[in-house]
Design a protein around this motif. Structure first.
Motif, short mmCIF file in Angstrom:
data_model
loop_
_atom_site.label_atom_id
_atom_site.label_comp_id
_atom_site.label_asym_id
_atom_site.label_seq_id
_atom_site.Cartn_x
_atom_site.Cartn_y
_atom_site.Cartn_z
N ILE A 167 0.83 -1.20 0.00
CA ILE A 167 0.00 0.00 0.00
C ILE A 167 0.87 1.25 0.00
O ILE A 167 0.55 2.27 -0.65
CB ILE A 167 -0.94 -0.03 1.22
N THR A 168 1.99 1.19 0.70
CA THR A 168 2.91 2.34 0.73
C THR A 168 3.45 2.63 -0.67
O THR A 168 3.48 3.79 -1.12
CB THR A 168 4.07 2.07 1.69
N LEU A 169 3.88 1.57 -1.39
CA LEU A 169 4.38 1.77 -2.74
C LEU A 169 3.27 2.23 -3.69
O LEU A 169 3.52 3.00 -4.63
CB LEU A 169 5.00 0.47 -3.26
N LEU A 170 2.06 1.75 -3.46
CA LEU A 170 0.92 2.13 -4.32
C LEU A 170 0.71 3.64 -4.30
O LEU A 170 0.51 4.27 -5.35
CB LEU A 170 -0.33 1.39 -3.87
N SER A 216 6.46 7.36 -10.13
CA SER A 216 6.14 6.84 -11.47
C SER A 216 5.09 5.75 -11.34
O SER A 216 4.86 5.21 -10.25
CB SER A 216 7.39 6.27 -12.15
N ALA A 217 4.49 5.39 -12.47
CA ALA A 217 3.42 4.39 -12.48
C ALA A 217 3.95 3.01 -12.15
O ALA A 217 3.23 2.16 -11.60
CB ALA A 217 2.72 4.39 -13.83
N SER A 218 5.21 2.71 -12.47
CA SER A 218 5.76 1.37 -12.21
C SER A 218 5.81 1.09 -10.71
O SER A 218 5.61 -0.04 -10.27
CB SER A 218 7.16 1.27 -12.81
N VAL A 219 6.06 2.13 -9.91
CA VAL A 219 6.08 1.94 -8.46
C VAL A 219 4.68 1.60 -7.96
O VAL A 219 4.50 0.72 -7.11
CB VAL A 219 6.62 3.20 -7.77
N SER A 220 3.67 2.25 -8.50
CA SER A 220 2.30 1.94 -8.10
C SER A 220 1.89 0.54 -8.52
O SER A 220 1.19 -0.17 -7.79
CB SER A 220 1.34 2.96 -8.71
N ALA A 263 0.67 -2.39 -6.07
CA ALA A 263 -0.60 -3.10 -6.21
C ALA A 263 -0.40 -4.61 -6.19
O ALA A 263 -1.17 -5.35 -5.56
CB ALA A 263 -1.30 -2.66 -7.49
N ILE A 264 0.66 -5.09 -6.88
CA ILE A 264 0.93 -6.53 -6.88
C ILE A 264 1.23 -7.03 -5.47
O ILE A 264 0.72 -8.05 -5.03
CB ILE A 264 2.10 -6.84 -7.84
N LEU A 265 2.08 -6.28 -4.74
CA LEU A 265 2.41 -6.69 -3.38
C LEU A 265 1.19 -6.63 -2.47
O LEU A 265 1.02 -7.47 -1.58
CB LEU A 265 3.52 -5.79 -2.83
N ALA A 266 0.31 -5.60 -2.64
CA ALA A 266 -0.87 -5.48 -1.80
C ALA A 266 -1.82 -6.66 -2.03
O ALA A 266 -2.35 -7.24 -1.07
CB ALA A 266 -1.57 -4.16 -2.06
N VAL A 267 -2.05 -7.02 -3.30
CA VAL A 267 -2.93 -8.15 -3.58
C VAL A 267 -2.34 -9.45 -3.06
O VAL A 267 -3.03 -10.28 -2.44
CB VAL A 267 -3.18 -8.24 -5.10
N THR A 268 -1.02 -9.63 -3.24
CA THR A 268 -0.37 -10.85 -2.74
C THR A 268 -0.46 -10.91 -1.21
O THR A 268 -0.71 -11.98 -0.64
CB THR A 268 1.10 -10.87 -3.18
N GLY A 269 -0.26 -9.77 -0.55
CA GLY A 269 -0.35 -9.76 0.90
C GLY A 269 -1.74 -10.08 1.39
O GLY A 269 -1.90 -10.79 2.39
N CYS A 270 -2.77 -9.57 0.69
CA CYS A 270 -4.15 -9.86 1.07
C CYS A 270 -4.45 -11.36 0.93
O CYS A 270 -5.03 -11.98 1.84
CB CYS A 270 -5.12 -9.05 0.22
N VAL A 271 -4.05 -11.94 -0.20
CA VAL A 271 -4.32 -13.37 -0.43
C VAL A 271 -3.61 -14.22 0.62
O VAL A 271 -4.17 -15.13 1.21
CB VAL A 271 -3.90 -13.76 -1.85
#
Length: 288
Positions: free
Chosen positions: A34-37, A44-48, A52-60
């Protein structure tokens, strides 16, 4: 026919073991994602996208740790006997006033008359030593008297050595008043303080108090009496302070002490109210 439902349950804890939540890193990964998002909004958009990938992985991963059953680990309980102790030394209770549950110390003090007598006796000793200084050093007993009068007598500030050695009725009267008032106040202070130091009262009154008093006067004498501050002989002044303290202390400690009123209201101590302590006054219809 109802089909059987297979469930996986955590093992039950025994009295010697306890179930605790299993450690997991997924909440930290979710927070970092979420911090990187949001950081990508400023960079830049690549950081977001990475966030997002890390946030979804963390939620799962976090959901799999708690759903459908929470992952736990069984920890063995080790019983320890806690001994409460202190490293402080024991304090011996002195039987000062065993008949009073909460005594006001000191139990005995000196009456006001003791402080007045001590102040008057100390004033005589101090005045005698000051006059002896004037006679030996300046050739006149009026010299220290005129110096003391300069505290409140503005005309004394214009005196030279010849005038300081002469008698002036106004200076003499003012010096006597200043000396008596100061001596009485210090004597009352001695009467209140000496019961607090019952073992060595003369050491307090004859040594400690004169040193503190002399140090205080040394710092403010230039404001109180500039003429005395200019011409003072500190050796003789300190000697006169010691003479006052020793004589006043000796007189005070020889007076009869009175017991401190223990937890008596101020109105009763002042003599304004004394219910049950005085005789009843007769009324119109007879005694009450």
């Amino acid at each position: 026919m109802v089909p059987a439902i297979s469930t996986t349950e955590a093992p039950e804890a025994t009295p010697s073991k306890v179930n605790l939540p299993a450690p997991t890193a997924w909440p930290v990964i979710l927070a970092f994602g979420i911090t990187l998002l949001f950081a990508g909004l400023l960079t830049s958009a690549s950081v977001s996208i990475l966030g997002a990938i890390l946030a979804v992985t963390g939620c799962v991963g976090w959901f799999r740790d708690v759903l459908p059953h929470e992952k736990v680990e069984t920890v063995e309980v080790k019983t320890e006997v806690t001994v409460i102790s202190t490293s402080r030394r024991e304090v011996e209770r002195l039987p000062i006033a065993p008949d009073l549950p909460r005594a006001l110390l000191p139990l005995e003090t000196f009456p006001i008359s003791a402080g007045i007598k001590g102040g008057l006796a100390g004033s005589v000793a101090m005045a005698a030593l000051a006059c002896l200084y004037g006679l030996l050093k300046q050739g006149s007993i009026w010299y220290p008297i005129n110096l003391l009068a300069a505290t409140g007598y503005a005309q004394s500030l214009q005196f030279g050595t010849t005038s300081l050695n002469a008698f002036h009725l106004g200076s003499f009267s003012l010096a006597v008043v200043i000396h008596l008032i100061t001596s009485l106040l210090v004597g009352l202070l001695y009467g209140a303080m000496l019961p607090m130091f019952p073992r060595r009262p003369i050491f307090l009154g004859g040594v400690i108090a004169p040193i503190l008093w002399t140090g205080l006067l040394h710092s403010i004498l230039g404001l109180i009496n500039p003429l005395l501050n200019e011409r003072i002989d500190w050796t003789w002044f300190i000697a006169s302070q010691f003479a006052f303290g020793i004589v006043a202390g000796l007189v005070v400690v020889r007076q009869e002490r009175v017991r401190t009123r223990q937890f008596v209201p101020f109105l009763m101590r002042a003599g304004i109210e004394a219910p049950g302590m005085t005789e009843e006054k007769p009324g119109k219809d007879g005694p009450r």
